[in-house]
Design a protein around this motif. Structure first.
Motif, PDB file in Angstrom:
ATOM      1  N   ALA A  90       0.821  -1.212   0.000  1.00  8.73           N
ATOM      2  CA  ALA A  90       0.000   0.000   0.000  1.00  8.73           C
ATOM      3  C   ALA A  90       0.855   1.261   0.000  1.00  8.73           C
ATOM      4  CB  ALA A  90      -0.941  -0.002   1.202  1.00  8.73           C
ATOM      5  N   VAL A  91       2.025   1.203   0.635  1.00  8.36           N
ATOM      6  CA  VAL A  91       2.951   2.340   0.582  1.00  8.36           C
ATOM      7  C   VAL A  91       3.519   2.474  -0.830  1.00  8.36           C
ATOM      8  CG1 VAL A  91       5.162   3.250   1.420  1.00  8.36           C
ATOM      9  CG2 VAL A  91       3.525   2.268   3.032  1.00  8.36           C
ATOM     10  N   ILE A  92       3.959   1.359  -1.410  1.00 12.12           N
ATOM     11  CA  ILE A  92       4.506   1.371  -2.768  1.00 12.12           C
ATOM     12  C   ILE A  92       3.477   1.900  -3.765  1.00 12.12           C
ATOM     13  CG2 ILE A  92       5.191  -0.131  -4.685  1.00 12.12           C
ATOM     14  CD1 ILE A  92       7.476   0.165  -2.902  1.00 12.12           C
ATOM     15  N   ASP A  93       2.228   1.438  -3.638  1.00  8.99           N
ATOM     16  CA  ASP A  93       1.172   1.803  -4.590  1.00  8.99           C
ATOM     17  C   ASP A  93       0.606   3.195  -4.354  1.00  8.99           C
ATOM     18  OD1 ASP A  93       1.547  -0.799  -5.359  1.00  8.99           O
ATOM     19  OD2 ASP A  93      -0.406  -1.530  -4.708  1.00  8.99           O
ATOM     20  N   GLN A  94       1.093   3.886  -3.325  1.00  7.06           N
ATOM     21  CA  GLN A  94       0.606   5.215  -2.937  1.00  7.06           C
ATOM     22  C   GLN A  94      -0.856   5.196  -2.499  1.00  7.06           C
ATOM     23  OE1 GLN A  94       1.541   8.328  -5.748  1.00  7.06           O
ATOM     24  NE2 GLN A  94       3.688   7.749  -5.855  1.00  7.06           N
ATOM     25  N   ARG A  95      -1.314   4.073  -1.975  1.00  4.02           N
ATOM     26  CA  ARG A  95      -2.651   4.026  -1.380  1.00  4.02           C
ATOM     27  C   ARG A  95      -2.621   4.536   0.056  1.00  4.02           C
ATOM     28  NH1 ARG A  95      -6.356   0.606  -4.294  1.00  4.02           N
ATOM     29  NH2 ARG A  95      -5.321  -0.449  -6.025  1.00  4.02           N
ATOM     30  N   LEU A  96      -1.448   4.473   0.687  1.00  7.45           N
ATOM     31  CA  LEU A  96      -1.269   5.027   2.030  1.00  7.45           C
ATOM     32  C   LEU A  96      -0.416   6.284   1.902  1.00  7.45           C
ATOM     33  CD1 LEU A  96      -0.539   1.959   4.350  1.00  7.45           C
ATOM     34  CD2 LEU A  96      -2.533   3.471   4.431  1.00  7.45           C
ATOM     35  N   PRO A  97      -0.999   7.460   1.975  1.00 11.18           N
ATOM     36  CA  PRO A  97      -0.232   8.698   1.809  1.00 11.18           C
ATOM     37  C   PRO A  97       0.733   8.930   2.970  1.00 11.18           C
ATOM     38  CG  PRO A  97      -2.597   9.077   1.516  1.00 11.18           C
ATOM     39  CD  PRO A  97      -2.438   7.715   2.113  1.00 11.18           C
ATOM     40  N   PRO A  98       1.758   9.744   2.744  1.00  8.42           N
ATOM     41  CA  PRO A  98       2.669  10.120   3.830  1.00  8.42           C
ATOM     42  C   PRO A  98       1.897  10.740   4.991  1.00  8.42           C
ATOM     43  CG  PRO A  98       3.522  10.843   1.708  1.00  8.42           C
ATOM     44  CD  PRO A  98       2.135  10.354   1.458  1.00  8.42           C
ATOM     45  N   GLY A  99       2.290  10.364   6.198  1.00  2.56           N
ATOM     46  CA  GLY A  99       1.662  10.914   7.386  1.00  2.56           C
ATOM     47  C   GLY A  99       0.458  10.144   7.889  1.00  2.56           C
ATOM     48  N   THR A 100      -0.001   9.135   7.136  1.00  2.00           N
ATOM     49  CA  THR A 100      -1.161   8.355   7.565  1.00  2.00           C
ATOM     50  C   THR A 100      -0.863   7.636   8.884  1.00  2.00           C
ATOM     51  OG1 THR A 100      -1.829   7.957   5.273  1.00  2.00           O
ATOM     52  CG2 THR A 100      -2.761   6.500   6.947  1.00  2.00           C
ATOM     53  N   ARG A 101      -1.766   7.770   9.831  1.00  2.00           N
ATOM     54  CA  ARG A 101      -1.601   7.064  11.098  1.00  2.00           C
ATOM     55  C   ARG A 101      -2.125   5.640  10.955  1.00  2.00           C
ATOM     56  NH1 ARG A 101      -3.837   8.813  17.137  1.00  2.00           N
ATOM     57  NH2 ARG A 101      -2.852   7.075  18.249  1.00  2.00           N
ATOM     58  N   LEU A 102      -1.336   4.680  11.400  1.00  2.00           N
ATOM     59  CA  LEU A 102      -1.692   3.269  11.293  1.00  2.00           C
ATOM     60  C   LEU A 102      -2.129   2.770  12.667  1.00  2.00           C
ATOM     61  CD1 LEU A 102       1.340   2.206   9.075  1.00  2.00           C
ATOM     62  CD2 LEU A 102      -0.996   2.677   8.311  1.00  2.00           C
TER      63      LEU A 102
END
Length: 242
Positions: free
Chosen positions: A30-42
């Motif tokens: 999801a990070v690679i695919d840009q589905r999780l934007p920078p700064g997203t809290r997990l």
């Protein structure tokens, strides 16, 4: 270190056996695919619900992701997707130039017809995804092209280094690249393939350097990507068997 796969949403690669690996792989993709934007809290609770696993499983996956530099994990702040700076970008592209120029230098003139055909198929699929404005698929295929070159080099250290560098590259794209542009330009990949077919190691390395410089120069504006709900992000990976 968890073994990563050259895959993403919609991949036909069999899923990992362990729940921790499943969470790890999905967050990485999801990070690679840009589905999780920078700064997203997990948040542990949201991830546990998204994957139907315990918070203990999620916590183990997050710790492994943090150890591998894919996310940040801080006391009292929890886990987040990193927000790399422009200086981080300079370091990432410096490292990519060292690794990937050497990769293509070794591969030039040595790839089999079957290997070249597989790489051409990846580029063609990337072009189709770009034309259909399927951003995540174009990004995934672009990253897969670079990882496949590293794999074909036969040096597992090159592959592991690139696996560690690609997530930060994707985050830099999300933050600093103009909206709507793919992670790489497919026609640049075609030029790389043309260089690899010829027995010219220096020319192939020069083309890879030019390609990476082009990507780095495209990082100019600071964006503010929208933060999605985690259940929506990871529904794509559950459906794809990740």
């Amino acid at each position: 270190m968890t073994k990563r796969r050259v895959a993403g949403a919609g991949s036909d690669v069999p899923p990992p056996a362990m729940p921790t690996d499943r969470v790890y792989e999905a967050v990485y993709a999801a990070v690679i695919d840009q589905r999780l934007p920078p700064g997203t809290r997990l948040r542990e609770e949201e991830l546990a619900q998204a994957f139907a696993v315990s918070r203990t499983v999620v916590r183990q996956a997050l710790h492994q992701l943090a150890q591998d530099g894919i996310i940040t994990l801080q006391p009292n702040r929890g886990a987040r997707v990193p927000e790399p700076t422009r200086r981080d970008g300079e370091h990432v592209f410096d490292a990519r130039r060292v690794v990937e120029c050497e990769v293509v230098r070794r591969l030039a003139g040595k790839l089999s017809a079957a290997q070249l055909a597989e790489l051409r198929a990846l580029v063609a699929a990337e072009e189709r995804a770009t034309r259909s404005q399927n951003k995540q698929e174009a990004i995934r295929l672009s990253g897969r092209f670079h990882l496949e070159l590293a794999r074909l080099s036969g040096n597992p250290i090159f592959l592991r280094l690139l696996e560690e560098l690609l997530p930060t590259t994707s985050l830099l794209m999300a933050l600093y690249k103009a909206p709507g542009e793919p992670m790489c330009v497919a026609h640049s990949h075609r030029r790389l393939l043309a260089g690899l077919e010829r027995d010219g190691a220096g020319a192939a390395a020069t083309e890879m350097r030019r390609h990476l410089n082009e990507i780095e120069r495209s990082l100019s504006q600071l964006a503010s990507p929208a933060v999605p709900a985690l259940r929506d992000v990871f529904s794509a990976y559950r459906g794809g068997g990740t």
